[in-house]
Write a protein that holds these residues in place. Sequence first.
Motif, PDB file in Angstrom:
ATOM      1  N   ALA A 148       4.707   4.213  53.565  1.00 13.16           N
ATOM      2  CA  ALA A 148       4.407   5.241  54.566  1.00 13.16           C
ATOM      3  C   ALA A 148       3.739   6.462  53.950  1.00 13.16           C
ATOM      4  CB  ALA A 148       5.688   5.661  55.278  1.00 13.16           C
ATOM      5  N   ASP A 149       3.003   7.190  54.768  1.00 13.63           N
ATOM      6  CA  ASP A 149       2.455   8.509  54.431  1.00 13.63           C
ATOM      7  C   ASP A 149       1.564   8.522  53.197  1.00 13.63           C
ATOM      8  OD1 ASP A 149       3.745   9.900  56.588  1.00 13.63           O
ATOM      9  OD2 ASP A 149       5.629   9.731  55.483  1.00 13.63           O
ATOM     10  N   GLY A 150       0.918   7.390  52.899  1.00 12.15           N
ATOM     11  CA  GLY A 150       0.016   7.340  51.756  1.00 12.15           C
ATOM     12  C   GLY A 150       0.710   7.506  50.421  1.00 12.15           C
ATOM     13  N   PHE A 151       2.007   7.194  50.378  1.00  7.68           N
ATOM     14  CA  PHE A 151       2.754   7.445  49.143  1.00  7.68           C
ATOM     15  C   PHE A 151       2.302   6.529  48.006  1.00  7.68           C
ATOM     16  CE2 PHE A 151       6.345   7.532  46.221  1.00  7.68           C
ATOM     17  CZ  PHE A 151       6.532   8.900  46.110  1.00  7.68           C
ATOM     18  N   LEU A 152       2.071   5.262  48.303  1.00  2.72           N
ATOM     19  CA  LEU A 152       1.620   4.350  47.252  1.00  2.72           C
ATOM     20  C   LEU A 152       0.308   4.829  46.643  1.00  2.72           C
ATOM     21  CD1 LEU A 152       2.358   0.869  48.884  1.00  2.72           C
ATOM     22  CD2 LEU A 152       3.573   1.907  46.950  1.00  2.72           C
ATOM     23  N   GLU A 153      -0.583   5.332  47.489  1.00  2.00           N
ATOM     24  CA  GLU A 153      -1.878   5.806  47.005  1.00  2.00           C
ATOM     25  C   GLU A 153      -1.716   7.063  46.145  1.00  2.00           C
ATOM     26  OE1 GLU A 153      -2.342   3.155  50.407  1.00  2.00           O
ATOM     27  OE2 GLU A 153      -1.120   4.959  50.093  1.00  2.00           O
ATOM     28  N   ALA A 154      -0.788   7.943  46.531  1.00  2.00           N
ATOM     29  CA  ALA A 154      -0.543   9.151  45.741  1.00  2.00           C
ATOM     30  C   ALA A 154      -0.019   8.807  44.358  1.00  2.00           C
ATOM     31  CB  ALA A 154       0.441  10.058  46.475  1.00  2.00           C
ATOM     32  N   VAL A 155       0.876   7.824  44.280  1.00  2.00           N
ATOM     33  CA  VAL A 155       1.400   7.415  42.975  1.00  2.00           C
ATOM     34  C   VAL A 155       0.308   6.745  42.152  1.00  2.00           C
ATOM     35  CG1 VAL A 155       3.086   5.966  41.790  1.00  2.00           C
ATOM     36  CG2 VAL A 155       3.749   7.226  43.848  1.00  2.00           C
TER      37      VAL A 155
ATOM     38  N   GLY B 297      -4.557  26.150  42.301  1.00  2.66           N
ATOM     39  CA  GLY B 297      -5.163  26.076  43.617  1.00  2.66           C
ATOM     40  C   GLY B 297      -4.448  25.173  44.596  1.00  2.66           C
ATOM     41  N   GLY B 298      -3.348  24.568  44.180  1.00  7.30           N
ATOM     42  CA  GLY B 298      -2.625  23.664  45.074  1.00  7.30           C
ATOM     43  C   GLY B 298      -1.862  24.424  46.145  1.00  7.30           C
ATOM     44  N   ASN B 299      -1.673  23.801  47.287  1.00  8.64           N
ATOM     45  CA  ASN B 299      -0.918  24.436  48.374  1.00  8.64           C
ATOM     46  C   ASN B 299       0.275  23.616  48.821  1.00  8.64           C
ATOM     47  OD1 ASN B 299      -2.200  22.344  49.631  1.00  8.64           O
ATOM     48  ND2 ASN B 299      -3.244  23.583  51.180  1.00  8.64           N
ATOM     49  N   ALA B 300       0.700  22.657  47.982  1.00  7.25           N
ATOM     50  CA  ALA B 300       1.857  21.830  48.316  1.00  7.25           C
ATOM     51  C   ALA B 300       3.141  22.636  48.160  1.00  7.25           C
ATOM     52  CB  ALA B 300       1.899  20.601  47.406  1.00  7.25           C
ATOM     53  N   SER B 301       4.148  22.272  48.935  1.00  4.15           N
ATOM     54  CA  SER B 301       5.457  22.910  48.798  1.00  4.15           C
ATOM     55  C   SER B 301       6.015  22.652  47.404  1.00  4.15           C
ATOM     56  CB  SER B 301       6.415  22.380  49.859  1.00  4.15           C
ATOM     57  OG  SER B 301       5.945  22.681  51.158  1.00  4.15           O
TER      58      SER B 301
ATOM     59  N   ALA C  87       3.554  14.624  47.156  1.00  5.14           N
ATOM     60  CA  ALA C  87       3.616  13.663  48.254  1.00  5.14           C
ATOM     61  C   ALA C  87       5.083  13.398  48.546  1.00  5.14           C
ATOM     62  CB  ALA C  87       2.902  12.362  47.898  1.00  5.14           C
ATOM     63  N   TYR C  88       5.372  13.077  49.796  1.00  2.42           N
ATOM     64  CA  TYR C  88       6.753  12.744  50.141  1.00  2.42           C
ATOM     65  C   TYR C  88       6.787  11.957  51.431  1.00  2.42           C
ATOM     66  CZ  TYR C  88       6.653  16.673  53.482  1.00  2.42           C
ATOM     67  OH  TYR C  88       6.346  17.522  54.518  1.00  2.42           O
ATOM     68  N   THR C  89       7.876  11.229  51.636  1.00  5.02           N
ATOM     69  CA  THR C  89       8.029  10.401  52.829  1.00  5.02           C
ATOM     70  C   THR C  89       9.499  10.056  53.032  1.00  5.02           C
ATOM     71  OG1 THR C  89       7.241   8.403  53.954  1.00  5.02           O
ATOM     72  CG2 THR C  89       7.733   8.200  51.603  1.00  5.02           C
ATOM     73  N   ALA C  90       9.846   9.654  54.244  1.00  6.94           N
ATOM     74  CA  ALA C  90      11.218   9.213  54.538  1.00  6.94           C
ATOM     75  C   ALA C  90      11.192   8.154  55.628  1.00  6.94           C
ATOM     76  CB  ALA C  90      12.089  10.385  54.980  1.00  6.94           C
ATOM     77  N   THR C  91      12.159   7.265  55.564  1.00  6.91           N
ATOM     78  CA  THR C  91      12.370   6.229  56.571  1.00  6.91           C
ATOM     79  C   THR C  91      13.852   6.208  56.918  1.00  6.91           C
ATOM     80  OG1 THR C  91      10.523   4.857  55.830  1.00  6.91           O
ATOM     81  CG2 THR C  91      12.291   3.745  57.015  1.00  6.91           C
ATOM     82  N   SER C  92      14.149   6.274  58.198  1.00  8.15           N
ATOM     83  CA  SER C  92      15.547   6.275  58.634  1.00  8.15           C
ATOM     84  C   SER C  92      15.624   5.709  60.045  1.00  8.15           C
ATOM     85  CB  SER C  92      16.110   7.708  58.613  1.00  8.15           C
ATOM     86  OG  SER C  92      15.615   8.462  59.706  1.00  8.15           O
ATOM     87  N   ALA C  93      16.766   5.878  60.667  1.00 14.82           N
ATOM     88  CA  ALA C  93      16.955   5.344  62.015  1.00 14.82           C
ATOM     89  C   ALA C  93      16.041   5.993  63.046  1.00 14.82           C
ATOM     90  CB  ALA C  93      18.415   5.518  62.438  1.00 14.82           C
ATOM     91  N   VAL C  94      15.479   7.159  62.760  1.00 13.29           N
ATOM     92  CA  VAL C  94      14.570   7.783  63.730  1.00 13.29           C
ATOM     93  C   VAL C  94      13.133   7.323  63.549  1.00 13.29           C
ATOM     94  CG1 VAL C  94      16.041   9.818  63.974  1.00 13.29           C
ATOM     95  CG2 VAL C  94      14.123   9.878  62.366  1.00 13.29           C
TER      96      VAL C  94
END
Length: 396
Positions: A79-86, A237-241, A8-15
């Motif tokens: 964001a991006d379901g990160f809390l749920e992934a952890v 079987g995972g397909n994550a980067s 899982a991954y996420t980012a928050t910035s000026a955009v």
Amino acid sequence: MSPLQISAYTATSAVGVGKEAHADALAHSRSGLRANDFGDAPLPTWIGRVDGLEDVRLPESAMAWDCRNNRLAWLGLQADGFLEAVAAARQKYGASRIALVLGTSTASIGETELAYTQLDADGNFPSDQRRPAVHTPHSLAMFVQQVLGIDGPSETISTACSSSAKVFASAERLIRLGLADAAVVGGADTLCGSVLFGFNSLELVSTEPCRPFDAARKGISLGEAAGFALVERVQAGGNASQLLGYGEASDAHHMSTPHPEGLGAERALDDALARAGLAADAIDYINMHGTASQKNDEVEGALVARRFPARTHASSTKGFMGHTLGAAGIVEAVVCLLAIERGLMPGTVNTRALDEGFGPQIRLEPATGEVRYALSNSFGFGGNNCALVFGKAVAA
């Protein structure tokens, strides 16, 4: 090295907040920079400011950690379901088996600056600022560990602009050595007076939006950001980067100027490629450090020109969100992961005419196409360099 899965991954910035906002900005070359409106006496520069931080409220149980930097971290974590992934990883491995490795260059120093403007008649902090743990470089990690409910090994890495790139290397070692089964990595850095006026004193801050690798570049635009990733051993079987390799080096040439021949940067690049088992011509996209300062761009541009084929798509994303210092590594790792997963290679916004000394690898316009392998460069003060290689999941 054995690859690690980016679950899982996420980012928050000026955009914006989250992956979709970043992908949209990158695809449409939409910059988030704006004229500086930070502080009581704003410098004449441009910044990458995250909207709404003043209104973010921490969970009631974590209000003792309240400060701008931790508010930004909390906004990003949601964001991006990160809390749920952890939470799922905590259920799978146990709270004590999840490490936390975060990078920051200033942590909550903005809150400490504020506290010094509120001294009482005896020169003491006001009662609500007598929070020693908040006024330390480890404040971010202690706060994030609490809100995530994990208690494995916890580290704060503060190596200037390479801080939240090096978190991936530290996490790999913790997992490889059996000290953790998974790790939350990332970082956060917010705008503050020390950053803005400090970089201005070094004559590195531009009075216009930064123009990386431009022949007429005038310096950096500072920004703030937060980003996080959950890394663990590759799952069947995972397909994550995946994180395929990393390289770290310190050239110790100068306090604030890179080695003129880029020796440390190239050593980090070589080690990252070696760990990934790849040659330079395998890399499809490079997210360059590209700060728009004279020396950084000169050295990095020459390195990319001599080591990579002309077909390699390289760009700097500093023109989108500014130089987010200790958070730059994680945010630009997210850009690389988006490139791999969506086949989107961003351009270099604001730049008008490339310096003639740079090669054809640096692109001003975005492009689409398969990205099998992506490289992210993060170079900090003192020649503290880190290179990361990410790739598509390899079928077992």
